[in-house]
Write a protein that holds these residues in place. Structure first.
Motif, PDB file in Angstrom:
ATOM      1  N   THR A   1       0.760  -1.345   0.346  1.00  0.00           N
ATOM      2  CA  THR A   1       0.055  -0.172  -0.074  1.00  0.00           C
ATOM      3  C   THR A   1       1.056   1.485  -0.090  1.00  0.00           C
ATOM      4  N   GLU A   2       1.638   1.287   0.704  1.00  0.00           N
ATOM      5  CA  GLU A   2       2.490   2.310   0.530  1.00  0.00           C
ATOM      6  C   GLU A   2       4.280   1.914   0.780  1.00  0.00           C
ATOM      7  N   GLY A   3       5.205   2.413   0.603  1.00  0.00           N
ATOM      8  CA  GLY A   3       6.859   1.837  -0.310  1.00  0.00           C
ATOM      9  C   GLY A   3       7.489   0.949  -1.355  1.00  0.00           C
ATOM     10  N   ILE A   4       7.942   1.148  -1.123  1.00  0.00           N
ATOM     11  CA  ILE A   4       8.674   0.010  -2.413  1.00  0.00           C
ATOM     12  C   ILE A   4       9.892  -2.122  -1.334  1.00  0.00           C
ATOM     13  N   ILE A   5       9.098  -2.781  -3.045  1.00  0.00           N
ATOM     14  CA  ILE A   5      10.259  -3.827  -2.776  1.00  0.00           C
ATOM     15  C   ILE A   5      11.092  -3.503  -3.438  1.00  0.00           C
ATOM     16  N   LYS A   6      12.192  -3.631  -3.506  1.00  0.00           N
ATOM     17  CA  LYS A   6      13.439  -4.240  -4.960  1.00  0.00           C
ATOM     18  C   LYS A   6      13.688  -5.215  -5.102  1.00  0.00           C
ATOM     19  N   LEU A   7      14.042  -5.493  -6.087  1.00  0.00           N
ATOM     20  CA  LEU A   7      14.869  -6.547  -6.652  1.00  0.00           C
ATOM     21  C   LEU A   7      16.363  -6.540  -7.132  1.00  0.00           C
ATOM     22  N   ASN A   8      17.262  -6.328  -6.183  1.00  0.00           N
ATOM     23  CA  ASN A   8      18.389  -5.630  -7.255  1.00  0.00           C
ATOM     24  C   ASN A   8      18.094  -3.856  -7.717  1.00  0.00           C
ATOM     25  N   GLY A   9      17.688  -3.431  -6.186  1.00  0.00           N
ATOM     26  CA  GLY A   9      17.907  -2.489  -6.846  1.00  0.00           C
ATOM     27  C   GLY A   9      16.874  -1.754  -8.280  1.00  0.00           C
ATOM     28  N   VAL A  10      15.695  -2.639  -8.080  1.00  0.00           N
ATOM     29  CA  VAL A  10      15.121  -2.500  -8.994  1.00  0.00           C
ATOM     30  C   VAL A  10      13.665  -2.607  -8.626  1.00  0.00           C
ATOM     31  N   ASP A  11      12.370  -1.848  -8.410  1.00  0.00           N
ATOM     32  CA  ASP A  11      11.205  -1.833  -7.554  1.00  0.00           C
ATOM     33  C   ASP A  11      10.118  -3.329  -8.772  1.00  0.00           C
ATOM     34  N   ILE A  12       9.905  -4.328  -7.797  1.00  0.00           N
ATOM     35  CA  ILE A  12       9.735  -5.485  -8.132  1.00  0.00           C
ATOM     36  C   ILE A  12       8.958  -5.449  -9.365  1.00  0.00           C
ATOM     37  N   ARG A  13       7.831  -4.473  -9.204  1.00  0.00           N
ATOM     38  CA  ARG A  13       6.252  -4.154 -10.214  1.00  0.00           C
ATOM     39  C   ARG A  13       7.387  -3.767 -11.642  1.00  0.00           C
ATOM     40  N   LYS A  14       8.251  -3.492 -11.605  1.00  0.00           N
ATOM     41  CA  LYS A  14       8.504  -2.834 -13.195  1.00  0.00           C
ATOM     42  C   LYS A  14       9.091  -4.956 -13.606  1.00  0.00           C
ATOM     43  N   TYR A  15       9.801  -5.449 -12.887  1.00  0.00           N
ATOM     44  CA  TYR A  15       9.672  -6.886 -13.721  1.00  0.00           C
ATOM     45  C   TYR A  15       8.083  -7.327 -14.227  1.00  0.00           C
ATOM     46  N   ASP A  16       8.641  -8.561 -15.575  1.00  0.00           N
ATOM     47  CA  ASP A  16       7.664  -9.135 -15.733  1.00  0.00           C
ATOM     48  C   ASP A  16       7.338  -9.930 -14.872  1.00  0.00           C
ATOM     49  N   PHE A  17       5.562 -10.173 -14.694  1.00  0.00           N
ATOM     50  CA  PHE A  17       5.373 -11.072 -13.451  1.00  0.00           C
ATOM     51  C   PHE A  17       5.500 -12.287 -13.432  1.00  0.00           C
ATOM     52  N   LYS A  18       5.490 -13.669 -14.268  1.00  0.00           N
ATOM     53  CA  LYS A  18       5.714 -14.306 -14.844  1.00  0.00           C
ATOM     54  C   LYS A  18       7.735 -14.496 -14.009  1.00  0.00           C
ATOM     55  N   GLU A  19       8.272 -13.993 -14.665  1.00  0.00           N
ATOM     56  CA  GLU A  19       9.840 -13.559 -14.783  1.00  0.00           C
ATOM     57  C   GLU A  19      10.032 -13.778 -13.598  1.00  0.00           C
ATOM     58  N   TYR A  20       9.084 -13.144 -12.675  1.00  0.00           N
ATOM     59  CA  TYR A  20       9.437 -12.889 -10.845  1.00  0.00           C
ATOM     60  C   TYR A  20       8.655 -14.016  -9.870  1.00  0.00           C
ATOM     61  N   TYR A  21       7.438 -14.121 -10.268  1.00  0.00           N
ATOM     62  CA  TYR A  21       7.400 -15.485  -9.983  1.00  0.00           C
ATOM     63  C   TYR A  21       8.596 -16.536 -10.149  1.00  0.00           C
ATOM     64  N   SER A  22       9.290 -16.224 -10.894  1.00  0.00           N
ATOM     65  CA  SER A  22       9.879 -18.034 -10.936  1.00  0.00           C
ATOM     66  C   SER A  22      11.253 -17.429 -10.069  1.00  0.00           C
ATOM     67  N   LEU A  23      11.115 -16.346  -9.451  1.00  0.00           N
ATOM     68  CA  LEU A  23      11.963 -16.729  -8.877  1.00  0.00           C
ATOM     69  C   LEU A  23      11.647 -17.664  -7.054  1.00  0.00           C
ATOM     70  N   PHE A  24      10.571 -17.801  -7.235  1.00  0.00           N
ATOM     71  CA  PHE A  24      10.269 -18.270  -5.707  1.00  0.00           C
ATOM     72  C   PHE A  24       9.500 -19.692  -6.173  1.00  0.00           C
ATOM     73  N   SER A  25       9.659 -20.714  -4.420  1.00  0.00           N
ATOM     74  CA  SER A  25       8.911 -21.932  -4.660  1.00  0.00           C
ATOM     75  C   SER A  25       8.625 -21.595  -2.933  1.00  0.00           C
TER      76      SER A  25
END
Ligand code: ADP
Length: 621
Positions: free
Chosen positions: A430-454
């Motif tokens: 709702t507020e604030g951001i989450i970053k992956l390697n310094g980039v806001d995770i919202r900017k990543y392709d959805f499916k690719e980002y999901y591929s990082l997690f089990s």
């Protein structure tokens, strides 16, 4: 008028959806309707020609030619209808299949926030309920399209054939009655009677249908309750234990009995409604048919046309009355069907609001020969669930480095699972951001980002599919890898007892020889599924809660080996099981209040960790 406009717009949208899902299908339906409409008129027209020919003493060859023409036309029409029917049925099956796939795909693709929203499931449920009840929904458009076009053509054909009947007005003064029958006034009176009959029939049909739908709606809650009992008590053998221990048999049977009694009442109401309105239609149709016969015959007696034309006119007028009534009624049904269309589009038009980024995720995972250099950072993240006024997480800032073991601890409701849902982008902050390697995770392709997690969620779901497909999450899986991962999570002993190995079905829903598995075994399979997916982050939400102490120890003792170079995030309210983690984050009331290793956190005797540890330690002692 406004309502009519919006109804027509919705119907159009429904037809466009059909066209998009199964092109050409509606065109075939229209072509079939033309053949269906023309067929009775060929018979009527040719019969009239033949009768007139016989009376006028035409030669035998001419009469045979007429008969052959009638038979050939009808034969072509019947064959064409059959061929079209075959293709339309095939297309209809395809459409049904594709539409079901679209519904499944939709539920898989919508934002997770909507999956957790009960309204989404009610919308989907409504589509199915209306469809099962009376086919209301997009499916009804086919029969309506077919009936409307067929009757539209029938109206045109019948008007063309009867037009001359009303324009042929004689000047016969042989008797009063014939005089009257051949007068313009009589033509106008008969047309008025036909119109009154059509209006009366339309009224009684549409009222009967409206009442029918209203009465039928009473079945919706009954069906829902019935399926609830069916799935939860009758079909679910899991409930067998409770029903026996608490002697719930009579409770359940009495509720089912109530449903059956109510259903009987509804069925009887439907019957009464049908009789009341169909008798109005029958009586008015008998009266108008008698008048038509009288009118047509009197005009023939007055010498305005031959006997053959009697057949033509009577047949055509009857077809007109029937087709015009059906045509108008179908329009009313089409509008009544909009309730089902609204249900379909209410679900299909659910919008995704999560920002859809396009950036590809860097392939740095060790399994892809990368340098494994991933870093996730929560920057002052706060979050409220859409349905809630309260923050589930407040001002959380944390960094997660690849290869580390992070334990997330805290009391129930402290925000641990919410933290994971945001990490995996099931929700956006709702507020604030989450970053992956310094980039806001919202900017990543959805499916690719999901591929990082089990993730092994607490309420994980295994399907009644073969074991291998459950672990591999695909139809074609790597059997060696599945067996290796099952061995890693300590499933070897149980696996060796499964005669069909990876092809063994879990549970007995689809296969008689499917196996029942305990809660602990299910957790091991879910863990194996998480490991099978070579994702750089593995999240385990209370992964050993259903395991016995021996199995739990077994998993922990080789946890590092099992997790290998992944970043492991481990959530638990049992602090003893987090000691092996080099980094512990303590959550309380949605805030990250402490972070460090076990010894440092325990040393702070004013800290929450110390309090929780001591509260739990007495049970371990
Ligand atoms: P934990 O995992 O620590 O037990 P959660 O993260 O599940 O806690 O829950 C944190 C808070 O958010 C709780 O107050 C819970 O009631 C609320 N919550 C969790 N899920 C939802 C949801 N889907 N909708 C609304 N509130 C929720």
């Amino acid at each position: 008028m406004k309502q009519l406009k919006s109804d027509v717009r919705l119907i159009y949208k429904g037809f466009m959806k059909i066209r998009q899902i199964r092109p050409w299908m509606l065109s075939l339906v229209v072509i079939r309707s033309v053949f269906e409409a023309i067929s009775p008129f060929i018979t009527i027209y040719m019969s009239a020609l033949i009768i007139d020919g016989i009376i006028a003493k035409y030669d035998f060859n001419t009469l045979i030619t007429y008969a052959m023409l009638a038979i050939t036309f009808n034969f072509i029409a019947v064959i064409s209808i059959k061929i079209l029917d075959k293709n339309i049925n095939l297309f209809y099956e395809e459409f049904n299949h594709k539409f079901d796939m679209i519904l499944s795909q939709k539920i898989a693709d919508i934002d997770y926030a909507n999956v957790e929203n009960p309204q989404t499931h009610q919308k989907l449920q409504k589509i199915k309920e209306l469809r099962n009840l009376n086919g209301t929904g997009i499916w009804n458009l086919f029969s309506s399209a077919s009936l409307i076009t067929k009757n539209f053509f029938k109206i045109i054909f019948s008007i063309s054939l009867t037009f001359s009947l009303f324009t042929l007005n004689g000047n016969n003064d042989s008797s009063n009655i014939l005089n009257f029958a051949t007068s313009k006034l009589c033509s106008i009176l008969l047309i008025s009677c036909i119109v009154i009959n059509v209006i009366l029939t339309m009224y009684s049909n549409s009222t009967s249908k409206k009442n029918y739908f209203a009465i039928l709606n009473g079945f919706v809650p009954l069906n829902r309750i019935y399926f609830y009992y069916f799935t939860n008590f009758i079909a679910s053998y899991h409930a067998g234990k409770d029903t026996r221990i608490y002697n719930q048999k009579n409770l359940i049977l009495s509720k089912q009995n109530d449903i059956n009694n109510n259903a009987r009442l509804i069925t009887s109401k439907i019957g009464k409604n049908e009789i009341k309105y169909s008798s109005i239609t029958i009586i008015s149709t008998i009266i108008i048919t008698t008048l038509v016969y009288l009118f047509v015959s009197l005009k023939a007696l007055a010498g305005l046309y031959g006997v053959g034309s009697i057949v033509k006119y009577v047949g055509s007028i009857n077809e007109f009355i029937d087709s015009f009534t059906t045509f108008m009624n179908e329009f009313a049904s089409l509008r009544a069907n909009n309730e089902g269309l609204i249900a379909c589009f209410d679900f299909l038009d659910i919008k995704n609001v999560l920002y859809q980024g396009t950036l590809p995720v860097e392939k740095r995972y060790a399994c892809d020969n990368g340098d494994n250099d991933y870093e996730i950072e929560f920057c002052n993240v706060s979050f409220k669930y859409p349905s809630s006024e309260d923050y589930a997480l407040k001002n959380v800032s944390a960094k997660l480095k690849i290869g580390k073991r992070l334990a997330v601890v805290g009391m129930n409701g402290s925000g641990k699972t919410t933290f994971i849902k945001l990490l995996c982008r099931l929700y956006d902050p709702t507020e604030g951001i989450i970053k992956l390697n310094g980039v806001d995770i919202r900017k990543y392709d959805f499916k690719e980002y999901y591929s990082l997690f089990s993730v092994v969620f607490q309420d994980f779901k295994l399907f009644s599919f073969p074991l291998g497909q459950n672990v591999g999450s695909t139809v074609d899986y790597d059997i060696v890898k599945v067996e290796e991962t099952l061995a890693k999570v300590g499933f070897t002993k149980r696996y060796s007892k499964m005669k069909k190995g990876c092809n063994t079905f879990l549970y007995k829903d689809f296969e008689e020889d499917g196996v029942e598995i305990s809660g602990g075994e299910a957790q091991k399979i879910a863990l194996a599924r998480a490991l099978y997916k070579d994702a750089p982050f593995i999240v385990l939400d209370e992964p050993t809660s259903a395991l016995d102490p021996v199995a739990e120890f077994e998993i922990y003792s080789k946890f590092n080996e099992v997790v290998s170079n992944r970043t492991a995030i481990y959530i638990s309210h049992r602090l003893s099981s987090c000691r092996f983690c080099d980094d512990i984050a303590v959550f309380h009331e949605g805030k990250l209040i402490q972070r460090g290793n076990h010894d440092t956190l325990l040393a702070n005797d004013k800290g929450k960790y110390h309090e929780l540890w001591n509260a739990q330690a007495q049970y371990y002692a």
